[in-house]
Design a protein around this motif. Sequence first.
Motif, short mmCIF file in Angstrom:
data_model
loop_
_atom_site.label_atom_id
_atom_site.label_comp_id
_atom_site.label_asym_id
_atom_site.label_seq_id
_atom_site.Cartn_x
_atom_site.Cartn_y
_atom_site.Cartn_z
N THR A 231 -142.24 -52.76 37.50
CA THR A 231 -141.58 -53.09 38.77
C THR A 231 -140.26 -52.35 38.96
O THR A 231 -139.65 -52.44 40.02
N ILE A 232 -139.85 -51.62 37.91
CA ILE A 232 -138.57 -50.90 37.97
C ILE A 232 -138.84 -49.40 38.16
O ILE A 232 -139.62 -48.80 37.40
N GLN A 576 -136.53 -42.32 25.93
CA GLN A 576 -135.37 -43.10 25.47
C GLN A 576 -134.42 -43.40 26.63
O GLN A 576 -133.96 -44.53 26.81
N LEU A 577 -134.14 -42.38 27.45
CA LEU A 577 -133.24 -42.57 28.59
C LEU A 577 -133.85 -43.48 29.64
O LEU A 577 -133.16 -44.31 30.24
N LYS A 578 -135.14 -43.33 29.82
CA LYS A 578 -135.82 -44.17 30.83
C LYS A 578 -135.75 -45.64 30.43
O LYS A 578 -135.51 -46.52 31.26
N ALA A 579 -135.97 -45.91 29.13
CA ALA A 579 -135.91 -47.29 28.64
C ALA A 579 -134.52 -47.88 28.87
O ALA A 579 -134.38 -49.05 29.25
N ASP A 584 -130.91 -51.40 32.14
CA ASP A 584 -129.72 -51.57 32.97
C ASP A 584 -130.07 -52.10 34.36
O ASP A 584 -129.36 -52.95 34.93
N LYS A 585 -131.18 -51.63 34.93
CA LYS A 585 -131.59 -52.08 36.27
C LYS A 585 -132.06 -53.54 36.22
O LYS A 585 -131.82 -54.31 37.15
N LYS A 586 -132.73 -53.88 35.14
CA LYS A 586 -133.13 -55.28 34.97
C LYS A 586 -131.88 -56.16 34.88
O LYS A 586 -131.83 -57.25 35.48
N ALA A 587 -130.90 -55.70 34.10
CA ALA A 587 -129.67 -56.46 33.96
C ALA A 587 -128.98 -56.65 35.30
O ALA A 587 -128.51 -57.75 35.62
N GLY A 655 -126.23 -57.98 27.80
CA GLY A 655 -126.33 -57.82 26.36
C GLY A 655 -127.39 -56.80 25.99
O GLY A 655 -127.93 -56.10 26.84
N ASN A 656 -127.73 -56.74 24.71
CA ASN A 656 -128.74 -55.78 24.25
C ASN A 656 -130.16 -56.19 24.61
O ASN A 656 -130.99 -55.35 24.96
N ALA A 657 -130.45 -57.51 24.52
CA ALA A 657 -131.82 -57.99 24.74
C ALA A 657 -131.96 -58.88 25.96
O ALA A 657 -133.07 -59.21 26.36
N ALA A 658 -130.82 -59.27 26.55
CA ALA A 658 -130.88 -60.23 27.66
C ALA A 658 -129.56 -60.22 28.41
O ALA A 658 -128.56 -59.65 27.95
#
Length: 712
Positions: A231-232, A576-579, A584-587, A655-658
Motif C-alpha cells: 500500500t506504500i 535497503q533504501l526502499k525498505a 518512514d512513510k508508514k511511521a 521507533g525502529n519497529a513501531a
Amino acid sequence: MATLQKIRSKGPLLVIVIGLALFAFIAGDAWKILQPHQKTEVGEVDGESLSAQDYQKLVEEYTEVIKFTSGMSALTDEQTTQIKDEVWRNYVNNKLIENEAKKLGLTVSKAEIQAIIDEGTNPILQQTPFRNQQTGQFDKDMLKKFLVDYSKMDKTKMPPQYSEYYDKMFKFWTFVEKSLTQSRLAEKYQNLISRSLISNPIEAKAAFEARVNTADYLVAAIPYTSISDSTIKVSDSELKDLYNKKKEQFKQFVESRNIKYIDVPVVASKTDRAEVEKEVTEYTKQLAGTTADFTTFVRNSESEVPFVDLFYTKKAFPADIAARIDSASIGQIYGPYYNQQDNTFNSFKVLAKQSAADSIQFRQIQIAAATPEKTKSLADSVYNALKGGADFAELAKKYSGNAEPQWITSQAYEGATLDENNVKLFSTLFNLGVNETANLSLPQANVIMQVVDKKAVKDKYKAAVIKKTVNFSKETYNKIYNDFSSFIAANPTLEKINANAEAKGYKLLERNDLFSAEHVIGGIKGTREAMRWVFGAKEGDVSQMFECGDNNHLLVIAVTGIVKEGYRPLELVKDQLKAELIRDKKAEKIMADIKAKNLTSFAQCKTIPNVVTDSVKHVSFAAPAYVASVRSSEPVLSAYASIAPLNKLSAPVKGNAAVFVFQPYSKEKLKEVYNQKEEELKVQGMAMRAASRFVNDLYIKAKVKDNRYLFF
C-alpha cells in the motif's frame, strides 16, 4: 634402518619441505622471466608492495612456529589457509603502524625489549617453552641458558634430531623477539592516540546522570507490520534523494563480483556401492579366520582405521564402532554394516578387552652412548643397579638430567601414527605395575622406565576394524563429467544456462559480493583456479568447467556483475533504501492518525487499531530500551528517560519497529555516589575503546591491495 624409519615417519613433512624448495627454485627464475609482463606482488600497503617470495617466507616462518608450538609435523589445508590469512593480517597491521610510527619518530629500542623480557609478564612470553615447571611462569634464566648453550653448541657432536630441535627453538625465539618489537610499537602508537582523548567534569557528570536516572514506562506500540508494504508507494526520485543523502554509507573499498554457478557433486552410484559392500563382505570372511598379524591384514584391506597392537579406549574408535563395540563378543565378527554418517561399509573383530588404569605416572632414564653396544652395556649396568636398590632419582639426574615423574594417558597414542618402536614403548609402559621397572632397547637409545602411580581405570579394547568409504568409480565420474561437459558446450552463455539448467537437472546457484580475499566458492575446496578466473573475467563471461573439491565437484561459473571500488551503485542498495522509505512513510501515516485522535490518557491508547501495549522498566539514557512486544531495541525510548514528564502521555514517536506512545509512571535515581575522577576515567575508557578502531582508518587511508588469490 633407524634413520630410514625416521625418514619414513616424517614422509609427509619431507614432501612439503621438498615441494616448497622446488617451488622456490623454479618460481625464483620463472618470476624473473615473467616480471616484465606479469605482476609478482601479492599485495600493497601504502604504496609499498610485498612480493610473492617474501610473503611465502613469512608464511613458512609462521608455519614452523605453529608446528613447533603444537608438536605437529604437518598441517591440514584448512590450517595452512588460516596461517596465510593470519600472516597477511599481521603484515598489513604491522606495516600500517610502522609507517605511522616512522612519521612520528616512534621506535622500540633493544633495551625496551630486554626490559620486557626481564619483567617476564608479557603474554607473548607465556607462550614460549621457557617457563618454570613449578610456577608455569616465564623464566628469563632458562632463556639465557638456552641462548648461551646454543651459541656454544657443536652440532657435529650431537644427534641430528637434537640439533634440529635446538635450531627450531632458536628460530622460534627469533620470531618471538620480532613479535615483541611489533606489539610494543603498536602499544606505543595506540597509547599516543589514547592520551589525546581526555574527559572533563561536565561530560563526566552528564554520563553519570544518564546512567543513574531511570524511568518505568507504559508503552503503546503500533507495529509497522500492521500496514501492508504493497500500500506504500516509493518513487525513483525518492530513492535517489535518500541514496545521495546516505551515499557515504555505501562506500566499498575493495572490488567484488556477483556470480551464478552450477556445482555438480560427484557421488557414488548404486553399482559403486554394491562393489564396496562386496569387497568389505569378502574381507569380513577373511577376518573371521585370521588369528595373527592383524596389522598386515588390516593394512592390505586398505581399511581407513589402521590396526595398532595396543589397547584403546572406546572414544578412540570411530563413533559407529564405539557405539557397537560393547555389543560384540570377544573373537567374533560384527558386521558388515553400512554407516550413513560417514558413508562407509564396516566390520570389526574385538580381539581383547580389559579394565586398566589410563593415567600412568612414570619416570625415566635415557641412556645413549657412542655405539649401540656401549649403550646396551651402560643401560644394563644402570638397570642392574636399580634392581640392587640404587636410587632412581639420583641416576636419572646423572644420565638424563631430569628425575621428575610425569603423567601420561592413552590420549598420547590414540589417533596417532605409530611405528613399532612407539608401540613397544607404550605397550611396555602401560603393562608395568606400580614400582616396576623395565629396560627398553630402542634404536637411538635405551629407556629405563619406572611406573610411580596409576589411576583412572577404564575399559579398553583391542580391535581389528575394516572401514571403507563408498567412493565413486572412474566410470561414474566419467559419465557425470561427460554429461556436464555436454550441457556446458550446448549452453555457452548465461542466458542459455539460466533457461536450460533446471530442465537438465542442474541447480543454478547465486552469490553476490564475492571478494578476492575469500578462498572458496560455494564452500567447495580447491576452487583457487576458479577464483582467479572470476576476478579476471568480464561481466557476462561464462567459465570453462573446473574440477574442484577432492576431485569430487564439477563447477561452471558466470559473472553477472562487477562492483567496482568506490560507491556501490544505487541499483545494488535499492532494496535497503526502499525498505527504509516504506518504514518512514508508514511511521508518518501512523503518527498522523494518532495525532488526529487527540489522545489524552494511556487508556485511550488501547483503542488504537492494531495497537500492542507493554511496560518497560529501568530505562536509562545510557542503554537502549528493549520492547518485548515488538521484539526490538528502541533507543528513542531511552532518549526520553530523563526528560519525559512523569504520568504525562507523550506525543507519538517513530521507533525502529513501531510508532510509540508512552507514559512514564515511575522515576528512580540509582543509589550511586558521584565520583568525578572515576566518571572521567570511565568516559575516557569509552573514548579509548572507540579509538582502538584506528587501524580501520589507517587501512582505508593506505589503499591496501590484496592480490594473493593470483598466487596462493
